[in-house]
Design a protein around this motif. Structure first.
Motif, PDB file in Angstrom:
ATOM      1  N   MET A 250       0.819  -1.197   0.000  1.00  0.00           N
ATOM      2  CA  MET A 250       0.000   0.000   0.000  1.00  0.00           C
ATOM      3  C   MET A 250       0.859   1.255   0.000  1.00  0.00           C
ATOM      4  O   MET A 250       0.482   2.232  -0.582  1.00  0.00           O
ATOM      5  CB  MET A 250      -0.919  -0.043   1.230  1.00  0.00           C
TER       6      MET A 250
ATOM      7  N   LYS B 219      -6.816   2.608   6.622  1.00  0.00           N
ATOM      8  CA  LYS B 219      -6.562   1.179   6.843  1.00  0.00           C
ATOM      9  C   LYS B 219      -7.503   0.603   7.893  1.00  0.00           C
ATOM     10  O   LYS B 219      -7.923  -0.549   7.800  1.00  0.00           O
ATOM     11  CB  LYS B 219      -5.114   0.945   7.265  1.00  0.00           C
TER      12      LYS B 219
ATOM     13  N   GLU C 214      -8.555  -3.332   1.771  1.00  0.00           N
ATOM     14  CA  GLU C 214      -7.324  -2.997   1.048  1.00  0.00           C
ATOM     15  C   GLU C 214      -7.619  -2.553  -0.384  1.00  0.00           C
ATOM     16  O   GLU C 214      -6.983  -1.640  -0.888  1.00  0.00           O
ATOM     17  CB  GLU C 214      -6.359  -4.189   1.052  1.00  0.00           C
TER      18      GLU C 214
END
Length: 124
Positions: free
Chosen positions: A1, A28, A33
């Protein structure tokens, strides 16, 4: 990420690296995701839009201030011209007053009784 986060951050964005990190921490916690990159892109787009709006507002305010200052300067030029006119009128008034003062002085001298009698006796 983190690699994806760098795709969003470009030098022209207003968000600092530390702010992006904080936003990513919050994202998060709240998003999957797959959604995180999209949410970050949306946040950066919103911040950039706000920045653009602020820049436009700043430019409009600057233009308005410049116009007001130009108007103020024109007013000062007008005032200066008026002051110059008043000074000119004052000078001519002073000259006129000198003329009347001299004339009045001459009349006072002439109209004194002894001088008046002398002049009338001379003219008979």
């Amino acid at each position: 990420m983190q690699g994806n986060m760098m795709q969003v951050i470009q030098p022209n964005h207003t968000i600092s690296q530390s702010t992006i990190a904080l936003i990513m921490k919050l994202i998060k916690k709240s998003y999957k995701e797959e959604e995180q990159q999209e949410v970050l892109n949306d946040i950066v787009a919103i911040v950039d839009e706000v920045k653009r709006d602020n820049r436009i507002s700043s430019e409009l305010i600057r233009e308005e201030v410049v116009e007001k200052l130009k108007g103020e300067l024109a007013t000062k030029d007008f005032v200066r011209a008026e002051i110059a006119g008043v000074k000119s009128d004052y000078r001519s008034l002073r000259q006129e007053m000198k003329f009347y003062a001299i004339g009045l002085g001459v009349l006072i001298i002439i109209l004194q009784p002894k001088v008046f009698d002398f002049i009338t006796a001379f003219l008979k």
